[in-house]
Scaffold this motif. Structure first.
Motif, PDB file in Angstrom:
ATOM      1  N   ASP A 246       0.814  -1.221   0.000  1.00 45.49           N
ATOM      2  CA  ASP A 246       0.000   0.000   0.000  1.00 45.49           C
ATOM      3  C   ASP A 246       0.848   1.272   0.000  1.00 45.49           C
ATOM      4  OD1 ASP A 246      -2.328  -1.524   0.063  1.00 45.49           O
ATOM      5  OD2 ASP A 246      -2.403  -1.554   2.253  1.00 45.49           O
ATOM      6  N   GLY A 247       1.915   1.265  -0.796  1.00 45.15           N
ATOM      7  CA  GLY A 247       2.754   2.456  -0.904  1.00 45.15           C
ATOM      8  C   GLY A 247       3.774   2.602   0.207  1.00 45.15           C
ATOM      9  N   LEU A 248       3.795   1.643   1.153  1.00 43.00           N
ATOM     10  CA  LEU A 248       4.779   1.662   2.237  1.00 43.00           C
ATOM     11  C   LEU A 248       5.886   0.661   1.939  1.00 43.00           C
ATOM     12  CD1 LEU A 248       2.352   1.568   5.304  1.00 43.00           C
ATOM     13  CD2 LEU A 248       3.306   3.592   4.183  1.00 43.00           C
TER      14      LEU A 248
ATOM     15  N   LEU B 249       9.294   9.751   5.782  1.00 41.85           N
ATOM     16  CA  LEU B 249       9.247   9.435   7.202  1.00 41.85           C
ATOM     17  C   LEU B 249       9.582   7.959   7.381  1.00 41.85           C
ATOM     18  CD1 LEU B 249       5.867  11.155   8.201  1.00 41.85           C
ATOM     19  CD2 LEU B 249       8.172  12.119   8.380  1.00 41.85           C
ATOM     20  N   LEU B 250      10.316   7.649   8.450  1.00 39.75           N
ATOM     21  CA  LEU B 250      10.629   6.260   8.784  1.00 39.75           C
ATOM     22  C   LEU B 250      10.240   6.040  10.242  1.00 39.75           C
ATOM     23  CD1 LEU B 250      12.142   3.619   7.708  1.00 39.75           C
ATOM     24  CD2 LEU B 250      14.013   4.403   9.149  1.00 39.75           C
ATOM     25  N   ASN B 251       9.478   4.969  10.469  1.00 32.23           N
ATOM     26  CA  ASN B 251       8.955   4.699  11.799  1.00 32.23           C
ATOM     27  C   ASN B 251       9.286   3.268  12.218  1.00 32.23           C
ATOM     28  OD1 ASN B 251       5.718   3.853  13.017  1.00 32.23           O
ATOM     29  ND2 ASN B 251       7.293   4.878  14.191  1.00 32.23           N
ATOM     30  N   LEU B 252       9.809   3.120  13.461  1.00 26.81           N
ATOM     31  CA  LEU B 252       9.936   1.785  14.042  1.00 26.81           C
ATOM     32  C   LEU B 252       8.592   1.471  14.684  1.00 26.81           C
ATOM     33  CD1 LEU B 252      11.381  -0.759  14.872  1.00 26.81           C
ATOM     34  CD2 LEU B 252      12.373   0.472  16.806  1.00 26.81           C
ATOM     35  N   ASP B 253       7.851   0.607  14.054  1.00 16.41           N
ATOM     36  CA  ASP B 253       6.501   0.276  14.497  1.00 16.41           C
ATOM     37  C   ASP B 253       6.480  -1.185  14.945  1.00 16.41           C
ATOM     38  OD1 ASP B 253       3.479   1.280  14.288  1.00 16.41           O
ATOM     39  OD2 ASP B 253       3.548  -0.816  13.624  1.00 16.41           O
ATOM     40  N   ARG B 254       6.520  -1.381  16.283  1.00 12.77           N
ATOM     41  CA  ARG B 254       6.551  -2.717  16.871  1.00 12.77           C
ATOM     42  C   ARG B 254       7.776  -3.486  16.372  1.00 12.77           C
ATOM     43  NH1 ARG B 254       1.491  -1.224  15.501  1.00 12.77           N
ATOM     44  NH2 ARG B 254      -0.036  -1.028  17.175  1.00 12.77           N
ATOM     45  N   ASN B 255       7.579  -4.434  15.483  1.00 12.46           N
ATOM     46  CA  ASN B 255       8.701  -5.287  15.048  1.00 12.46           C
ATOM     47  C   ASN B 255       9.103  -5.032  13.606  1.00 12.46           C
ATOM     48  OD1 ASN B 255       6.458  -6.297  13.820  1.00 12.46           O
ATOM     49  ND2 ASN B 255       6.883  -8.454  14.255  1.00 12.46           N
ATOM     50  N   GLN B 256       8.825  -3.825  13.095  1.00 14.74           N
ATOM     51  CA  GLN B 256       9.191  -3.544  11.716  1.00 14.74           C
ATOM     52  C   GLN B 256       9.495  -2.068  11.502  1.00 14.74           C
ATOM     53  OE1 GLN B 256       5.796  -5.022   9.586  1.00 14.74           O
ATOM     54  NE2 GLN B 256       4.431  -3.425  10.300  1.00 14.74           N
ATOM     55  N   LEU B 257      10.305  -1.814  10.478  1.00 16.50           N
ATOM     56  CA  LEU B 257      10.569  -0.448  10.024  1.00 16.50           C
ATOM     57  C   LEU B 257       9.646  -0.150   8.865  1.00 16.50           C
ATOM     58  CD1 LEU B 257      14.475  -0.227  10.009  1.00 16.50           C
ATOM     59  CD2 LEU B 257      12.931   1.088  11.464  1.00 16.50           C
ATOM     60  N   ILE B 258       9.021   1.012   8.905  1.00 20.37           N
ATOM     61  CA  ILE B 258       8.072   1.385   7.857  1.00 20.37           C
ATOM     62  C   ILE B 258       8.491   2.729   7.277  1.00 20.37           C
ATOM     63  CG2 ILE B 258       5.675   1.844   7.287  1.00 20.37           C
ATOM     64  CD1 ILE B 258       4.883   0.159   9.692  1.00 20.37           C
ATOM     65  N   LEU B 259       8.679   2.748   5.968  1.00 17.83           N
ATOM     66  CA  LEU B 259       9.088   3.957   5.248  1.00 17.83           C
ATOM     67  C   LEU B 259       7.928   4.440   4.395  1.00 17.83           C
ATOM     68  CD1 LEU B 259      11.478   5.864   4.284  1.00 17.83           C
ATOM     69  CD2 LEU B 259      11.779   4.228   2.414  1.00 17.83           C
ATOM     70  N   ALA B 260       7.652   5.734   4.454  1.00 14.87           N
ATOM     71  CA  ALA B 260       6.547   6.302   3.668  1.00 14.87           C
ATOM     72  C   ALA B 260       6.899   7.721   3.242  1.00 14.87           C
ATOM     73  CB  ALA B 260       5.261   6.314   4.488  1.00 14.87           C
ATOM     74  N   PRO B 261       6.311   8.197   2.128  1.00 12.53           N
ATOM     75  CA  PRO B 261       6.509   9.593   1.752  1.00 12.53           C
ATOM     76  C   PRO B 261       5.969  10.510   2.848  1.00 12.53           C
ATOM     77  CG  PRO B 261       5.527   8.337  -0.049  1.00 12.53           C
ATOM     78  CD  PRO B 261       5.469   7.458   1.164  1.00 12.53           C
ATOM     79  N   ALA B 262       6.635  11.615   3.070  1.00 10.32           N
ATOM     80  CA  ALA B 262       6.146  12.593   4.046  1.00 10.32           C
ATOM     81  C   ALA B 262       4.810  13.145   3.559  1.00 10.32           C
ATOM     82  CB  ALA B 262       7.156  13.717   4.211  1.00 10.32           C
TER      83      ALA B 262
END
Length: 439
Positions: free
Chosen positions: A243-245, A299-312
């Motif tokens: 989904d774009g992430l 933006l890059l987020n450590l979300d629980r057990n994964q790294l998630i990268l998304a456009p700002a």
């Protein structure tokens, strides 16, 4: 040197006698040596010279020297007069950087206009070593070891295997004239400091210091290529797009050798630097879930057990929808506005919404959700904060910023792309539907 030069350009197939090139020439020893070698190798070329107008009469004398040389050997001569100081001031860059941008922009323009097959530059072995050390001083990492390529795009550097001493011996033996740029002797610039102070001191530590450096750089370059192949495989296997992430599992970072480099090479195209890559790795190792990192575009987020990268998220000004509108556009896409009979089959997909038209009051408003926003989700009886609703759905922080809501008279009717409000749903009594359909 002539035989070695011809052998080199043939073995590497970097120059073709059936094509015509543009020789960038300052009139200095390197470009005059190269011009002579190209002539003896029977490589057709035209000559391009930039008069940067930085050294008064000396600059004009360089131009005249090259013009006479071009006439004597029957070569087409091109000259560009640049106002280098004004160019540097307008772009707020150094004079050196301005000169670089001026010459490469003009060389490419000239090559295109003349339909030439490449731009030949006179960089040699010693220039290569200086470039590598300058790269290392800038903190470029292993890619800085690569230095200049013999051919990159339209730029061709056929002198890279030859050193400054070899070039000097050749021009003296063959009585080739050249122009000396006095600024090359100054130590105001980093390159000149390397050339006249640092590198001679380094070479003085051992007779084979220079050759050992070149061998080490070649081996490190090969190591870099091996790492690049490993990185490409890692990225293909571990970075998933949903989904774009872009998502990487935490275990695929913290348990991997060279994790900081993997992170840097993955995130660099999205505006992150090497220091951030190290910080991100430390966050992964500490398990500090929820931490957010930003670049100029992502933006890059450590979300629980994964790294998630998304456009700002892009700045979004609220929009209104009038009763007669037939569509609207959000950063996420365009939506059609349809008015249907209440007996239509319901579209229950999250990306679309079917609302009871008679419960809505125009104009409607769409805006980004705000802290404190509440609504009653479909199927529930009690109001819920949007922030809690998104947490329950495990929506990553990097996507929360972009979530928008549809309101009627200030009351949320739809959390767009996720859930309609219970009060706005279609019922057995619904006579007219408002259908918002993403295209």
């Amino acid at each position: 040197m002539v035989e070695a030069f011809i052998r080199h350009i043939r073995n590497k197939t970097i120059l073709d006698p059936s094509k015509t090139y543009l020789l960038a020439s300052s009139g200095g020893i390197d470009s005059m040596c190269l011009g002579n070698l190209l002539t003896k190798a029977e490589i057709p070329f035209e000559i391009a010279h930039v008069n940067f107008q930085l050294r008064g009469k000396d600059s004009d004398d360089d131009e005249e020297f090259l013009r006479k040389w071009a006439n004597s050997c029957g070569k087409t001569f091109h000259v560009h007069h640049a106002d280098t100081y004004s160019f540097a001031s307008e772009r707020n860059i150094s004079t050196q950087m301005a000169a670089r941008e001026i010459r490469y922009e003009w060389f490419e323009k000239l090559r295109t206009e003349r339909k030439l097959d490449g731009i030949i530059l006179a960089h040699h072995e010693d220039d290569q070593i200086e470039t590598i050390f300058l790269n290392l001083l800038r903190g470029t990492g292993i890619e800085g070891i690569y230095g200049m390529a013999e051919r990159r795009g339209w730029l061709i550097r056929p002198l890279l295997p030859f050193g400054r001493k070899e070039i000097l011996d050749y021009v003296l033996t063959n009585q080739i004239e050249w122009r000396e740029d006095s600024s090359n002797e100054k130590t105001d610039y980093k390159r000149n400091k390397l050339r006249h102070i640092s590198l001679p001191a380094l070479y003085g530590t051992a007779e084979d210091a220079k050759s050992n450096l070149l061998n080490s750089f070649a081996r490190l370059k090969d190591t870099g290529k091996a790492f690049t192949a490993l990185f490409d495989n890692w990225k293909k296997e571990k970075v998933k797009e949903v989904d774009g992430l872009h998502i990487v599992q935490l275990a695929d970072i913290v348990r991997t050798t060279g994790a900081a480099s993997l992170l840097y090479f993955w995130l660099r195209p999205y505006g992150f630097n090497s220091d951030q890559a190290q910080d991100i790795l430390e966050t992964c190792q500490s398990g500090d879930s929820g931490k957010l990192f930003e670049s100029s575009s992502h933006l890059l987020n450590l979300d629980r057990n994964q790294l998630i990268l998304a456009p700002a998220p892009v700045d979004f000004d609220s929009i209104t929808i009038s009763e007669n509108d037939i569509d609207f556009t959000l950063p996420e896409g365009r939506y059609e506005i349809l008015k249907l009979d209440g007996k239509e089959d319901l579209d229950k997909t999250r990306q679309n919404a079917m609302l009871d038209l008679e419960r809505l009051n125009f104009p409607l408003e769409i805006r980004t959700w705000q802290e404190g926003d509440r609504f009653i989700p479909l199927g529930m009886k009690n109001a819920k904060k949007i922030s809690d609703f998104l947490i329950d759905l495990k929506i990553p922080v990097v996507k929360k910023h972009a979530v928008k809501v549809l309101l009627s008279e200030g009351q949320i009717a739809w959390v767009i792309g996720f859930r309609i409000a219970d009060w706005a749903k279609s019922t057995a009594a619904t006579r007219k539907l408002l259908y918002l359909k993403k295209r």
